[in-house]
Design an enzyme around this catalytic site. Structure first.
Site, PDB file in Angstrom:
ATOM      1  N   HIS A   1       0.797  -1.222   0.000  1.00 45.48           N
ATOM      2  CA  HIS A   1       0.000   0.000   0.000  1.00 45.48           C
ATOM      3  C   HIS A   1       0.834   1.278   0.000  1.00 45.48           C
ATOM      4  O   HIS A   1       0.272   2.378   0.070  1.00 45.48           O
ATOM      5  CB  HIS A   1      -0.936   0.028   1.222  1.00 45.48           C
TER       6      HIS A   1
ATOM      7  N   ASP B   1      31.464 -31.876  19.812  1.00 45.29           N
ATOM      8  CA  ASP B   1      31.564 -33.236  19.297  1.00 45.29           C
ATOM      9  C   ASP B   1      32.848 -33.444  18.493  1.00 45.29           C
ATOM     10  O   ASP B   1      32.834 -33.527  17.264  1.00 45.29           O
ATOM     11  CB  ASP B   1      30.334 -33.568  18.444  1.00 45.29           C
TER      12      ASP B   1
ATOM     13  N   HIS C   1      33.243 -37.214  16.452  1.00 43.36           N
ATOM     14  CA  HIS C   1      32.884 -37.582  15.085  1.00 43.36           C
ATOM     15  C   HIS C   1      33.952 -37.200  14.060  1.00 43.36           C
ATOM     16  O   HIS C   1      33.915 -37.642  12.920  1.00 43.36           O
ATOM     17  CB  HIS C   1      31.556 -36.918  14.698  1.00 43.36           C
TER      18      HIS C   1
ATOM     19  N   HIS D   1      34.296 -37.505   9.219  1.00 44.42           N
ATOM     20  CA  HIS D   1      35.033 -36.680   8.256  1.00 44.42           C
ATOM     21  C   HIS D   1      36.327 -37.352   7.793  1.00 44.42           C
ATOM     22  O   HIS D   1      37.241 -36.670   7.315  1.00 44.42           O
ATOM     23  CB  HIS D   1      35.366 -35.325   8.880  1.00 44.42           C
TER      24      HIS D   1
ATOM     25  N   ASP E   1      28.325 -33.662   7.698  1.00 47.69           N
ATOM     26  CA  ASP E   1      27.498 -33.306   8.853  1.00 47.69           C
ATOM     27  C   ASP E   1      26.025 -33.229   8.475  1.00 47.69           C
ATOM     28  O   ASP E   1      25.159 -33.689   9.225  1.00 47.69           O
ATOM     29  CB  ASP E   1      27.944 -31.956   9.423  1.00 47.69           C
TER      30      ASP E   1
END
Length: 453
Positions: A108, A210, A213, A218, A369
């Protein structure tokens, strides 16, 4: 939710055993309460000062699911507004960033100055008979906005503690990157944006603590990219040297995961010598500004910083990231490269290219991930799986203090202490009626004293 309800929050998290109910990753009621109790109260990252240098410069971003505009003002101050027209609720600005003296609604035509004032209403005399009090229809400001060494944060809660208090002793660690060089830091490139079908908490816990991992999930990416060991962590988790790294938590949900070798932050570069030369040339400055522990052992190391609830950045790898939740099973991830301003253009270009290669939209590490966290989200929303428990109970009982260093500390990268403290803070905020009910702690003694409150 039958059995476990939002009102029964203590059943969802057990800090003493490291247990979490998988329901927290899928339930819509829990997510809605997170938007109110966590994202509606916390100090949330908005932008870096380098992105808003001139009056009228703006960034469009989010606080939880609320879209906001952060704008540099004429007096060089900062304001943040909800990016919504106060007439019929349309989005005011679609651009991600830019410079503008006004924001005009394309529905508007209501127009607002970059200071938030409503300045123009089409057909104001004919449609409103000049009875519209424009002073009551300006853009809606956030309750508080503040900066810490280049990082701009805001909160919707006018009763929230100051940003300095909110960050607490985490500032001691943040300064390893934000204050090592007198010129400070800057973001380079544009935000790399990816939408993932993942609960936002899983991404936060993955980076916050973490290290477990890293050598497994990886392994392939590390084989391709890593030119040196990361704190003795070998591919396949076959060897971990806990003497050369620490996990730090117990700072109101903020966490640190850090190697202590002064150079491993650049191990995921094909050619790291340029970065190591920069560290050698500026080490004395870092030590002078930060002291021996931070300047010699931490500056240049691989470090993961988490500012609760949804900001994370990694010196060395040099990525800087915010997670914007979009429902219990989805979030939008924005990633930049962040560098010291005094770095050479060649080094900055190398860092930007490496961030894109490792943690950009097609990055080798983020693909690992993303796949795992998506599966964890999907496997937590079934009728049976949502009733199950999962655990972050690694290295429980090994927490201690270390002289000269804030926080609760455990040895090594392979440790789940940090995740436990992230979920402890999550529970504390979810249960609280106001900030006065939320404990503050910055060391082991304070954390233990407030554990049962």
């Amino acid at each position: 939710m039958e059995g476990d309800t939002v009102e029964n929050l203590d059943d969802l998290i057990d800090f003493k055993t490291g247990r979490q109910k998988r329901l927290i990753y899928s339930d819509a009621e829990i997510y809605d309460q997170e938007m109110e109790k966590i994202f509606g109260r916390s100090w949330l990252f908005l932008a870096h000062e380098c992105q808003l240098e001139k009056p009228g410069d703006f960034i469009r971003t989010y606080m939880g699911e609320d879209e906001v505009l952060v704008v540099r003002q004429k007096d060089n101050g900062l304001k943040a507004f909800l990016n919504t027209c106060t007439h019929r609720g349309n989005r005011l600005c679609k651009a991600d960033h830019g410079n503008s003296k006004s924001f005009v609604c394309n529905y508007h035509g209501w127009s607002f100055s970059y200071n938030g004032e409503l300045t123009g209403v089409p057909l104001e005399e004919a449609a409103y008979q000049n009875n519209l009090d424009k002073s009551k229809f300006g853009m809606i400001e956030v309750a508080q906005i503040a900066s810490y060494k280049g990082l701009i944060f805001a909160t919707f809660d006018e009763k929230a503690p100051s940003l300095e208090e909110y960050l607490g002793d985490m500032k001691w660690y943040l300064d390893v990157w934000l204050d090592a060089m007198p010129e400070g830091t800057e973001l380079i490139g544009t935000a790399m944006k990816v939408e993932l079908p993942v609960n936002w908490k899983l991404a936060v816990e993955n980076v916050s603590g973490d290290g477990y991992h890293l050598g497994w999930a990886h392994a392939g990416a590390m084989t391709v990219t890593a030119e040196s060991d990361i704190a003795g962590l070998s591919v396949g988790n076959s060897d971990v040297d806990n003497e050369s790294a620490i996990s730090v938590a117990g700072m109101n949900g903020h966490t640190v995961l850090a190697a202590l070798d002064g150079k491993s932050g650049y191990a995921f570069y094909n050619e790291y010598q340029m970065a190591w030369d920069y560290l050698d040339q500026n080490r004395a400055t870092a030590v002078e500004r930060l002291g021996e522990i931070r300047g010699e052992k931490m500056w240049g190391s691989q470090i993961n910083f988490t500012v609760f609830p949804n900001l994370q950045f990694l010196p060395g790898l040099n990525w800087f990231r915010i997670y914007h939740p979009k429902g219990p099973g989805k979030f939008e991830m924005w990633t930049w490269a962040m560098v010291d301003k005094r770095m050479s253009d060649d080094l900055k270009e190398m860092i930007l290219n490496n961030v894109s290669r490792t943690f950009g939209p097609a990055g080798m590490f983020d693909n690992d991930d993303g796949d795992n966290l998506q599966a964890a989200t999907e496997q937590s929303r079934g009728w049976r799986t949502s009733q199950m428990d999962i655990y972050t109970n690694m290295a429980m009982g090994n927490e201690h203090s270390r002289e000269g260093m804030p926080g609760v500390i455990s040895e090594g990268l392979v440790c789940e202490q940090n995740q436990r403290y992230v979920y402890r803070r999550w529970l504390e905020m979810m249960k609280a009626d106001s900030w006065s009910d939320i404990p503050f702690y910055n060391n082991l003694e304070e954390a233990r004293a407030t554990e049962d409150k």
